[in-house]
Write a protein that holds these residues in place. Structure first.
Motif, PDB file in Angstrom:
ATOM      1  N   UNK A  93     -50.704-115.450 -27.275  1.00 41.59           N
ATOM      2  CA  UNK A  93     -50.945-114.151 -26.654  1.00 41.59           C
ATOM      3  C   UNK A  93     -49.912-113.901 -25.568  1.00 41.59           C
ATOM      4  N   UNK A  97     -49.347-107.575 -23.641  1.00 38.08           N
ATOM      5  CA  UNK A  97     -50.204-107.088 -24.725  1.00 38.08           C
ATOM      6  C   UNK A  97     -51.687-107.267 -24.398  1.00 38.08           C
ATOM      7  N   UNK A  98     -52.036-108.384 -23.764  1.00 38.48           N
ATOM      8  CA  UNK A  98     -53.441-108.609 -23.403  1.00 38.48           C
ATOM      9  C   UNK A  98     -53.936-107.557 -22.413  1.00 38.48           C
ATOM     10  N   UNK A 101     -54.474-104.326 -24.267  1.00 35.54           N
ATOM     11  CA  UNK A 101     -55.662-104.473 -25.108  1.00 35.54           C
ATOM     12  C   UNK A 101     -56.932-104.289 -24.284  1.00 35.54           C
TER      13      UNK A 101
END
Lengths: 220, 220, 220, 220, 220, 220
Positions: A93, A97-98, A101
């Protein structure tokens, strides 16, 4: 779960501050860190990111050899994320991006507050390519270098807090994403100062890594 | 965490099968279910979805009144997700969006296997709007009505397994998303039959709800 | 707790399907598997069971050497259970005995649905010797070989479901025990199809191993 | 899990000592107790057991109304266990049956050490009917009344310890089952004194109730 | 465990910041807060403390009525701690005493950094009376009012960080105790800035409350 | 958390009884024990304590090398506690200090019941030096040698119970601290016999070690 945070830059104190936030966020998880000593001191812009990738990929292999069941790349630019995913057999990960999200799962329009202006195009390109444009209100630079942020001086906090408030006022963001791994330790004080919902990718990636691993824990 | 699954259709046995999967996936979480008895028997296409929304929103309020700390909308079309998020003060997740998110966090190209062809445009539109197009290999219909799927007959399993294998063979998908809440109970046998990585949104949404709530547990 | 599942037969894919069910049932437990590569491909009848025992006992020692705090023998015939208990210093459970125990703790009359008729006398003898006769409604064979069951084809599911329903209808059983390790993955779809209370020994043995270890965790 | 211990006798201090052992054994479980104030002061022999049943069954209903997800009957005679199971919709366990089950899962020959001789036929009949005869070395009475045991005087400990050692020496038992709810608090000191493996049903039933509830947590 | 934090002053935002820190520190614990609306806006000196006590004691009763299994008094002066302990039937902890206890268990010489000089004699008297004098290097005032601290401005952080560093340099302290509930949210940034071991009583009291409750969970 | 209990005396059976209590108190923690085989058979008085220290400090290093994240010195005299803290890089707790700390957090006046009179001055000096004098009602000797206590005979229990009751009656103590590691196993029966609140330092130190480690888990 055994979780590795890889710091793609060569600054070991930054690895420490990432680990400190991650361990506080996931007290029941075994977490270890790796520093990319062959990489640049800080990742600011695309050239730094590219220079960090070979060493980063070596660390991905080392993290798996040390038993990592999930890996987080601890740079907001998600440096080498696609390459690391191809290489690794466990989930990988990125803290960028986390963060996006988390905003998407909460249905919140977000602004990213990053370090120097040179990081803006990298982040904007990530947001576009990974499909988060619809929720992105803005990407703003604080004008502070990464290593300055990691030192957490009073003016640093002021500067980032101002930028968060500008994102709310000018860009109508509903939450602010802390766009640099070094900002994660500042999250509580920035939350106190700005009253905005903040997302720090170091904690977010840890929680999402748990979810991903739980989902597939039955698979061998 | 207290987690509510709302079934937007009126079929109580489907609520039961959703709860059964969710409780097995999250044994340590308190989970309860609500059925939208005023909605259509099954949601197949946009008209059914629209008809389900008013009753669904009532249940969102009821779930919060019953102490839900997160809510999952248990229909793969993510019916009323945006409206529910506006209404609720706790996080609301959809099983469609949760499935796409899992594929994205794993970096896997996905195919969705859904019920009837009438659901394809709804799902394709969701994928486009929520920014997951880059990872989407295909959306395929099994040709089976939702309530037939929920009964889990042998031919149903055969039919869905074939479609999963076609997605791998023809569309080069790396994982298959089970595009109907009623397929979640079939995940183990389909995994056994197809050897594909499968994502079922009922479990995925539960794990992501945990991550979202942990992230913000310090906020009141 | 560190828990070992030993598959007494030589079919590694069956070990995988056992581990998959066990890990889903006990997400917080460290579980590993061992395959008896010197044993028969499947255990069907007493002769196969006897042939499996020497290799099985070697694996018991190996499991303890690898740190197992409890061991499950993953064959419904409880092959070598008594011998393994004599050898091991940690608790050893069988999936057959664990299933009967669950039925007894729930006070439910049970039918066992097994693979080939050749397994019926072995199972009936276990039930008699271990004192579960009073609760046993019947032992029924599906007529399917073990490795066919493990593949989980549609007709397999149909066949087992029919037998479960016959046990309810003809033998007045209140629950059905899945009498083959390979049926454990089919439990959700069979539950959906038959509406009977099902006991699969792979999950049952894991939960009972936890109880046994907790009970004596204070003893060294 | 919310777990109820019902004391079928009218002595509230005994309910307290049962709860004290159960809560120490299951620190993470919510446990509550109910006392059968209409029953005899202690259950010693079949007549006392029969007199306790009507009030006990009322408490079973009350325990479920208070949210019990599993119920333990806190008398070693398993008074009213079959009737309670018929009445309840959640699992009901007895501390006698739970003790025998633990011995069976461990593969250990057991002796039961109970209170007065009048309890021996009740216990022997339970062992026979529930199918544990093969593992039973003996049922021995300490000659001490239940309420004397619950007071835990020094001579009481001496008396029970002697009986445990006699069971090992004369009956070749591999473990001793404490055959009275009031002995559970004495387990640590008796273990220290005798060096035998001891099973107390109060802790055993709690651990087995967890296993049973985990097994069926997905069922509604 | 259900844990109540009582804020003895009337400033609700301060209750919120206490809860925010406590919930992050104990993610698995149910925590609620109560504000003493009849008390002074901030507790600075003995007179404020005395004025806060009657309302505080009412809240102790209310917290128990709401099911608190342990109570923390969220003011570093441990206002009304002795009185609350007499009143309550559950354990009551103070954030001051909890901080000193942590330093003692770690064997570290400590300095306390508090708000205004008027609080110094109160704190010094507590340290003396509760027997922590041997480990106390100094009690220092930052000169900042409680409510200013709770706002967390940049100069506030600078001021407290300076005082922490002076404690290390001048008083040879091995750790610094954050001597005001409002400083708890600043702990991560202060830790980053000073590199000193910091103890914040809000988290410390929560962890110690867990220990105390676990210790006596078997007692009813 | 990985927790080591070091027994400063050379009696291995006492290490076992300490571990047995600790593991029952902290079922979710990995606990191991080390025996100081070069030390005296029991620590009774200051000379024994001094003789135990060199071997004890070797074991502190060994415990850390084996991965201990916290260490408990399992002798009520807190033998070598200060020296061990200087040596170790992880937290070191003593069972004496942990007991006094529990009494203090509960606000209870305590009496210590120890083994021989020769231990009284050591314990009184510890209480004075560590600042617990204000809460200490008395330190009483049972007159029993340490190894006699560890055997747990009936007269031992009688003797200690009498002393506990005398502490309540004559010294007005609100709780009794079991002032010898060997008494920990007797806690349940002594609690039953005396109806006093008892603190055993073996369990108390384990719970406090958890609190201390949680508090600083974010620190590397």
């Amino acid at each position: 779960m055994k979780l590795a945070y890889i710091n793609p830059n060569a600054t070991a104190s930054m690895t420490e501050s990432i680990l400190s936030v991650a361990r506080a966020a996931l007290p029941e998880t075994e977490i270890f860190g790796l520093t990319n000593f062959g990489g640049p001191a800080a990742i600011q812009g695309k050239a730094d990111g590219d220079a960090a990738i070979p060493g980063l990929l070596d660390l991905v292999s080392r993290a798996e050899a040390q038993g990592a069941e999930a890996i987080v790349i601890g740079c907001f630019d998600d440096t080498g994320l696609a390459e690391a995913r191809e290489l690794a057999s466990c989930p990988v990960l990125g803290i960028g991006e986390s963060s996006y999200t988390m905003a998407q799962l909460l249905g919140l329009k977000f602004s990213v507050i990053t370090s120097l202006p040179v990081s803006i195009p990298v982040i904007e390109s990530n947001i576009r390519e990974h499909g988060f444009s619809a929720l992105c209100a803005s990407v703003r630079a604080s004008g502070l270098p990464v290593l300055t942020i990691d030192e957490g001086a009073a003016e640093t906090i002021d500067r980032i807090a101002e930028e968060i408030q500008a994102a709310e006022r000018e860009d109508h963001a509903s939450c602010a994403i802390l766009g640099c791994a070094g900002m994660a330790q500042l999250a509580p004080v920035l939350s106190l100062r700005t009253n905005m919902r903040l997302i720090d990718g170091v904690a977010a990636s840890g929680h999402l890594a748990s979810a991903v691993c739980r989902r597939f824990s039955a698979k061998t």
